[in-house]
Write a protein that holds these residues in place. Structure first.
Motif, PDB file in Angstrom:
ATOM      1  N   ASP A  55     -68.946  21.801 -47.180  1.00 54.50           N
ATOM      2  CA  ASP A  55     -69.649  20.800 -46.380  1.00 54.50           C
ATOM      3  C   ASP A  55     -70.837  20.194 -47.117  1.00 54.50           C
ATOM      4  N   LEU A  56     -71.285  20.834 -48.186  1.00 54.85           N
ATOM      5  CA  LEU A  56     -72.471  20.386 -48.906  1.00 54.85           C
ATOM      6  C   LEU A  56     -72.162  19.556 -50.149  1.00 54.85           C
ATOM      7  N   TYR A  85     -78.791  20.438 -43.924  1.00 55.42           N
ATOM      8  CA  TYR A  85     -78.019  19.846 -45.009  1.00 55.42           C
ATOM      9  C   TYR A  85     -77.249  18.676 -44.427  1.00 55.42           C
ATOM     10  N   ARG A  87     -73.785  16.906 -44.095  1.00 54.94           N
ATOM     11  CA  ARG A  87     -72.380  17.297 -44.178  1.00 54.94           C
ATOM     12  C   ARG A  87     -71.548  16.198 -44.819  1.00 54.94           C
ATOM     13  N   TRP A  88     -70.692  16.594 -45.753  1.00 55.71           N
ATOM     14  CA  TRP A  88     -69.774  15.648 -46.386  1.00 55.71           C
ATOM     15  C   TRP A  88     -68.514  15.540 -45.548  1.00 55.71           C
ATOM     16  N   ASP A  89     -68.148  14.310 -45.197  1.00 54.13           N
ATOM     17  CA  ASP A  89     -66.915  14.030 -44.461  1.00 54.13           C
ATOM     18  C   ASP A  89     -65.820  13.751 -45.486  1.00 54.13           C
ATOM     19  N   TRP A  95     -71.044  10.646 -46.614  1.00 54.95           N
ATOM     20  CA  TRP A  95     -71.950  11.567 -45.935  1.00 54.95           C
ATOM     21  C   TRP A  95     -71.867  11.342 -44.437  1.00 54.95           C
ATOM     22  N   VAL A  99     -76.917  18.568 -40.466  1.00 54.00           N
ATOM     23  CA  VAL A  99     -76.673  19.803 -39.726  1.00 54.00           C
ATOM     24  C   VAL A  99     -77.914  20.679 -39.830  1.00 54.00           C
TER      25      VAL A  99
END
Length: 185
Positions: A55-56, A85, A87-89, A95, A99
Motif C-alpha cells: 500500500d505504500l 501514509y 495508499r497506492w491504488d 495515489w 490512511v
C-alpha cells in the motif's frame, strides 16, 4: 512452535520500541510468505494492526522511495501520535486516500522494505522470510497473473539490490522458511 508464535514470543520478550508498543517487521523477497505470516501473527495476538508495504509503494517502481512513507507512519507513532501514509491504488495507478494508523500495543509491518535500517531503532523484531526463487515466482504469477511476469522479474532484481544495500537478512532477528505454515506472501 509455529513461525508466527515464535516471532510473537520474541517480540513479547523485548521492551516496547514504538512508543509504548512493539513493531514487528516482516521482510523478505516477494512471494516468500510474509502476508500469511503477518495474518497469523495478528490472529495470535488478538487482532494486532497490520500495515502492508504494497500500500505504500508508488507502483512497481516505488520500492526505492518508500522511506518517506515509513517516516510519516512510524515516527509519529513512536511519540504517541497517529502515523499516516498515502495508499497506492494499484488498479488506478495513482495515489489514493491518506490512511491514519493509531498507536497500538502491536503493529505488524509486512512487505519488501519493511525492515528498513533507517527505522531499526523502532523495530522490536525483524523477521526475514524466504523460499526458493522458483516458488516465489510461481506464487507471484498465480496471485498477479502471467501478464506481469516481466515487471515481477524486474521487481525481484530491485528488491535484491535493496536487500544488499540494507543488509536486511543479515540484520534479521529471525530467519524463517516461508514454506513452513505459509502458502502465499
Amino acid at each position: 512452535m509455529s513461525n508466527a508464535a515464535r516471532v510473537l514470543k520474541l517480540a513479547g520478550s523485548r521492551p516496547p520500541t514504538l512508543g509504548n508498543g512493539r513493531l514487528i517487521c516482516i521482510d523478505g523477497p516477494a512471494g516468500s510468505g510474509k502476508t500469511t505470516l503477518a495474518a497469523e501473527i495478528a490472529s495470535l495476538a488478538g487482532g494486532a494492526a497490520v500495515v502492508h508495504m504494497d500500500d505504500l509503494f508508488e507502483g512497481w517502481g516505488g520500492l526505492g522511495r518508500v522511506d518517506e512513507q515509513l517516516g510519516t507512519l512510524l515516527r509519529p507513532i513512536a511519540v504517541g501520535s497517529s502515523g499516516s501514509y498515502r495508499r497506492w491504488d494499484w488498479p488506478g495507478n495513482a495515489w489514493a486516500e491518506t490512511v491514519l494508523v493509531s498507536p497500538a500495543p502491536l503493529l505488524v509491518l509486512e512487505g519488501v522494505g519493511s525492515g528498513a535500517s533507517a527505522f531499526a531503532d523502532l523495530t522490536t523484531v525483524l523477521a526475514w522470510v524466504e523460499v526458493p526463487f522458483e516458488l516465489r515466482m510461481a506464487r507471484g504469477l498465480e496471485r498477479d497473473g502471467d501478464s506481469v511476469a516481466d515487471v515481477w522479474r524486474q521487481w525481484a532484481e530491485d528488491e535484491q539490490a535493496l536487500f544488499a544495500r540494507e543488509r536486511t537478512r543479515e540484520r534479521a532477528d529471525v530467519v524463517l522458511d516461508g514454506r513452513v505454515g505459509s502458502r502465499h506472501g
